[in-house]
Design a protein around this motif. Structure first.
Motif, PDB file in Angstrom:
ATOM      1  N   MET A  40     -20.369 -15.692  22.885  1.00  0.00           N
ATOM      2  CA  MET A  40     -19.473 -15.282  21.816  1.00  0.00           C
ATOM      3  C   MET A  40     -18.083 -15.042  22.400  1.00  0.00           C
ATOM      4  SD  MET A  40     -19.595 -11.906  19.323  1.00  0.00           S
ATOM      5  CE  MET A  40     -20.774 -12.503  18.151  1.00  0.00           C
ATOM      6  N   ARG A  41     -17.081 -15.573  21.717  1.00  0.00           N
ATOM      7  CA  ARG A  41     -15.696 -15.342  22.142  1.00  0.00           C
ATOM      8  C   ARG A  41     -15.326 -13.877  21.927  1.00  0.00           C
ATOM      9  NH1 ARG A  41     -11.837 -19.227  19.042  1.00  0.00           N
ATOM     10  NH2 ARG A  41     -12.005 -17.343  17.838  1.00  0.00           N
ATOM     11  N   LEU A  42     -14.404 -13.386  22.737  1.00  0.00           N
ATOM     12  CA  LEU A  42     -13.970 -11.999  22.635  1.00  0.00           C
ATOM     13  C   LEU A  42     -13.370 -11.702  21.259  1.00  0.00           C
ATOM     14  CD1 LEU A  42     -13.743  -9.300  24.038  1.00  0.00           C
ATOM     15  CD2 LEU A  42     -11.597 -10.068  25.038  1.00  0.00           C
ATOM     16  N   THR A  43     -12.602 -12.634  20.712  1.00  0.00           N
ATOM     17  CA  THR A  43     -12.007 -12.406  19.393  1.00  0.00           C
ATOM     18  C   THR A  43     -13.084 -12.317  18.317  1.00  0.00           C
ATOM     19  OG1 THR A  43     -11.620 -14.786  19.166  1.00  0.00           O
ATOM     20  CG2 THR A  43      -9.765 -13.440  19.908  1.00  0.00           C
ATOM     21  N   ASP A  44     -14.142 -13.102  18.446  1.00  0.00           N
ATOM     22  CA  ASP A  44     -15.256 -13.008  17.494  1.00  0.00           C
ATOM     23  C   ASP A  44     -15.940 -11.644  17.595  1.00  0.00           C
ATOM     24  OD1 ASP A  44     -14.768 -15.623  16.656  1.00  0.00           O
ATOM     25  OD2 ASP A  44     -16.263 -16.469  18.027  1.00  0.00           O
ATOM     26  N   ALA A  45     -16.114 -11.163  18.806  1.00  0.00           N
ATOM     27  CA  ALA A  45     -16.729  -9.851  19.005  1.00  0.00           C
ATOM     28  C   ALA A  45     -15.863  -8.745  18.407  1.00  0.00           C
ATOM     29  CB  ALA A  45     -16.967  -9.598  20.488  1.00  0.00           C
ATOM     30  N   ALA A  46     -14.555  -8.837  18.596  1.00  0.00           N
ATOM     31  CA  ALA A  46     -13.641  -7.839  18.032  1.00  0.00           C
ATOM     32  C   ALA A  46     -13.702  -7.852  16.510  1.00  0.00           C
ATOM     33  CB  ALA A  46     -12.214  -8.101  18.513  1.00  0.00           C
ATOM     34  N   GLN A  47     -13.718  -9.039  15.927  1.00  0.00           N
ATOM     35  CA  GLN A  47     -13.809  -9.129  14.471  1.00  0.00           C
ATOM     36  C   GLN A  47     -15.142  -8.595  13.967  1.00  0.00           C
ATOM     37  OE1 GLN A  47     -12.831 -13.063  13.102  1.00  0.00           O
ATOM     38  NE2 GLN A  47     -10.693 -12.871  13.713  1.00  0.00           N
ATOM     39  N   ALA A  48     -16.224  -8.876  14.668  1.00  0.00           N
ATOM     40  CA  ALA A  48     -17.539  -8.371  14.266  1.00  0.00           C
ATOM     41  C   ALA A  48     -17.563  -6.846  14.298  1.00  0.00           C
ATOM     42  CB  ALA A  48     -18.623  -8.945  15.171  1.00  0.00           C
ATOM     43  N   PHE A  49     -16.967  -6.266  15.318  1.00  0.00           N
ATOM     44  CA  PHE A  49     -16.894  -4.811  15.403  1.00  0.00           C
ATOM     45  C   PHE A  49     -16.082  -4.244  14.240  1.00  0.00           C
ATOM     46  CE2 PHE A  49     -14.488  -1.052  16.672  1.00  0.00           C
ATOM     47  CZ  PHE A  49     -15.527  -0.165  16.935  1.00  0.00           C
ATOM     48  N   LEU A  50     -14.910  -4.825  13.992  1.00  0.00           N
ATOM     49  CA  LEU A  50     -14.034  -4.297  12.945  1.00  0.00           C
ATOM     50  C   LEU A  50     -14.565  -4.550  11.534  1.00  0.00           C
ATOM     51  CD1 LEU A  50     -10.466  -4.991  14.351  1.00  0.00           C
ATOM     52  CD2 LEU A  50     -11.672  -2.813  14.152  1.00  0.00           C
ATOM     53  N   ALA A  51     -15.411  -5.545  11.376  1.00  0.00           N
ATOM     54  CA  ALA A  51     -15.988  -5.822  10.050  1.00  0.00           C
ATOM     55  C   ALA A  51     -16.756  -4.619   9.523  1.00  0.00           C
ATOM     56  CB  ALA A  51     -16.893  -7.048  10.117  1.00  0.00           C
ATOM     57  N   ASP A  52     -17.310  -3.816  10.429  1.00  0.00           N
ATOM     58  CA  ASP A  52     -18.047  -2.619  10.025  1.00  0.00           C
ATOM     59  C   ASP A  52     -17.147  -1.397   9.883  1.00  0.00           C
ATOM     60  OD1 ASP A  52     -20.455  -4.000  10.010  1.00  0.00           O
ATOM     61  OD2 ASP A  52     -20.899  -3.501  12.106  1.00  0.00           O
ATOM     62  N   VAL A  53     -15.894  -1.517  10.290  1.00  0.00           N
ATOM     63  CA  VAL A  53     -14.973  -0.382  10.282  1.00  0.00           C
ATOM     64  C   VAL A  53     -13.977  -0.462   9.125  1.00  0.00           C
ATOM     65  CG1 VAL A  53     -13.137   0.761  11.614  1.00  0.00           C
ATOM     66  CG2 VAL A  53     -15.175  -0.122  12.782  1.00  0.00           C
ATOM     67  N   ILE A  54     -13.486  -1.650   8.843  1.00  0.00           N
ATOM     68  CA  ILE A  54     -12.446  -1.850   7.831  1.00  0.00           C
ATOM     69  C   ILE A  54     -13.080  -2.157   6.484  1.00  0.00           C
ATOM     70  CG2 ILE A  54     -10.427  -3.215   7.197  1.00  0.00           C
ATOM     71  CD1 ILE A  54     -10.201  -3.940  10.169  1.00  0.00           C
ATOM     72  N   SER A  55     -12.517  -1.553   5.436  1.00  0.00           N
ATOM     73  CA  SER A  55     -13.031  -1.816   4.093  1.00  0.00           C
ATOM     74  C   SER A  55     -11.886  -1.864   3.093  1.00  0.00           C
ATOM     75  CB  SER A  55     -14.063  -0.759   3.700  1.00  0.00           C
ATOM     76  OG  SER A  55     -13.490   0.533   3.738  1.00  0.00           O
ATOM     77  N   ASP A  56     -12.220  -2.127   1.851  1.00  0.00           N
ATOM     78  CA  ASP A  56     -11.222  -2.224   0.785  1.00  0.00           C
ATOM     79  C   ASP A  56     -10.312  -0.990   0.774  1.00  0.00           C
ATOM     80  OD1 ASP A  56     -12.386  -4.578   0.059  1.00  0.00           O
ATOM     81  OD2 ASP A  56     -13.249  -3.843  -1.801  1.00  0.00           O
ATOM     82  N   GLY A  57      -9.023  -1.263   0.678  1.00  0.00           N
ATOM     83  CA  GLY A  57      -8.041  -0.196   0.577  1.00  0.00           C
ATOM     84  C   GLY A  57      -7.473   0.286   1.893  1.00  0.00           C
ATOM     85  N   ASP A  58      -7.999  -0.173   3.012  1.00  0.00           N
ATOM     86  CA  ASP A  58      -7.519   0.271   4.318  1.00  0.00           C
ATOM     87  C   ASP A  58      -6.198  -0.400   4.693  1.00  0.00           C
ATOM     88  OD1 ASP A  58      -9.614   2.023   4.835  1.00  0.00           O
ATOM     89  OD2 ASP A  58     -10.808   0.504   5.875  1.00  0.00           O
ATOM     90  N   ILE A  59      -5.509   0.229   5.635  1.00  0.00           N
ATOM     91  CA  ILE A  59      -4.300  -0.326   6.233  1.00  0.00           C
ATOM     92  C   ILE A  59      -4.677  -0.786   7.637  1.00  0.00           C
ATOM     93  CG2 ILE A  59      -1.906   0.115   6.919  1.00  0.00           C
ATOM     94  CD1 ILE A  59      -2.463   0.370   3.878  1.00  0.00           C
ATOM     95  N   ALA A  60      -4.298  -2.008   7.983  1.00  0.00           N
ATOM     96  CA  ALA A  60      -4.611  -2.567   9.293  1.00  0.00           C
ATOM     97  C   ALA A  60      -3.376  -3.232   9.885  1.00  0.00           C
ATOM     98  CB  ALA A  60      -5.752  -3.578   9.171  1.00  0.00           C
ATOM     99  N   VAL A  61      -3.397  -3.397  11.192  1.00  0.00           N
ATOM    100  CA  VAL A  61      -2.291  -4.022  11.919  1.00  0.00           C
ATOM    101  C   VAL A  61      -2.834  -5.146  12.786  1.00  0.00           C
ATOM    102  CG1 VAL A  61      -0.547  -3.681  13.725  1.00  0.00           C
ATOM    103  CG2 VAL A  61      -0.894  -1.923  11.987  1.00  0.00           C
ATOM    104  N   ASP A  62      -2.175  -6.294  12.690  1.00  0.00           N
ATOM    105  CA  ASP A  62      -2.370  -7.353  13.683  1.00  0.00           C
ATOM    106  C   ASP A  62      -1.102  -7.336  14.515  1.00  0.00           C
ATOM    107  OD1 ASP A  62      -2.822  -9.515  15.266  1.00  0.00           O
ATOM    108  OD2 ASP A  62      -3.230 -10.918  13.640  1.00  0.00           O
ATOM    109  N   ALA A  63      -1.178  -6.715  15.672  1.00  0.00           N
ATOM    110  CA  ALA A  63       0.006  -6.506  16.497  1.00  0.00           C
ATOM    111  C   ALA A  63       0.503  -7.781  17.159  1.00  0.00           C
ATOM    112  CB  ALA A  63      -0.288  -5.447  17.559  1.00  0.00           C
ATOM    113  N   THR A  64      -0.358  -8.795  17.201  1.00  0.00           N
ATOM    114  CA  THR A  64      -0.012 -10.072  17.829  1.00  0.00           C
ATOM    115  C   THR A  64      -0.544 -11.199  16.949  1.00  0.00           C
ATOM    116  OG1 THR A  64      -2.019  -9.864  19.166  1.00  0.00           O
ATOM    117  CG2 THR A  64       0.037  -9.148  20.187  1.00  0.00           C
TER     118      THR A  64
END
Length: 119
Positions: free
Chosen positions: A1-25
């Motif tokens: 698994m690519r590192l970016t896929d792992a990061a997205q999988a982790f965040l999929a359980d953290v971020i939900s409707d209505g949240d504020i998120a940042v893609d710094a890059t």
């Protein structure tokens, strides 16, 4: 698994409707697109990049996916994010390095990332 896929999988359980998120890059917009899907119509994503070509690529990707209205694209360094965001951020993504297919002399610096994380 690519590192970016792992990061997205982790965040999929953290971020939900209505949240504020940042893609710094934002790069080519893959993580921005992912975040925009996760935050739903009532959330918002702030996506940063210092190269105009990356902002344009991210904008095209978001427009194609019908997600552009959920994102503020910022053509600036992520270490200035506190000048653009005054709300509490649920999660942020930092895909550090250089933009694929671009000038490899333009890259993320540890000092700017540290300032962004502090903000």
């Amino acid at each position: 698994m690519r590192l970016t896929d792992a990061a997205q999988a982790f965040l999929a359980d953290v971020i939900s409707d209505g949240d504020i998120a940042v893609d710094a890059t934002a790069g080519n917009g893959y993580d921005t697109h992912f975040l925009a899907e996760r935050i739903g119509v009532s959330g918002h994503v702030y996506a940063f990049y210092i190269q105009a070509s990356a902002i344009a690529a991210t904008k095209r990707r978001l427009a194609t996916g019908g997600l552009l209205s959920r994102v503020t694209l910022v053509h600036d360094s992520h270490d200035n994010l506190d000048a653009y965001i005054s709300r509490s951020v649920k999660a942020g993504m930092f895909n550090l390095g250089f933009l694929p297919g671009s000038d490899k002399q333009t890259t993320t610096a540890p000092a700017t990332t540290a300032r962004a994380l502090d903000a």
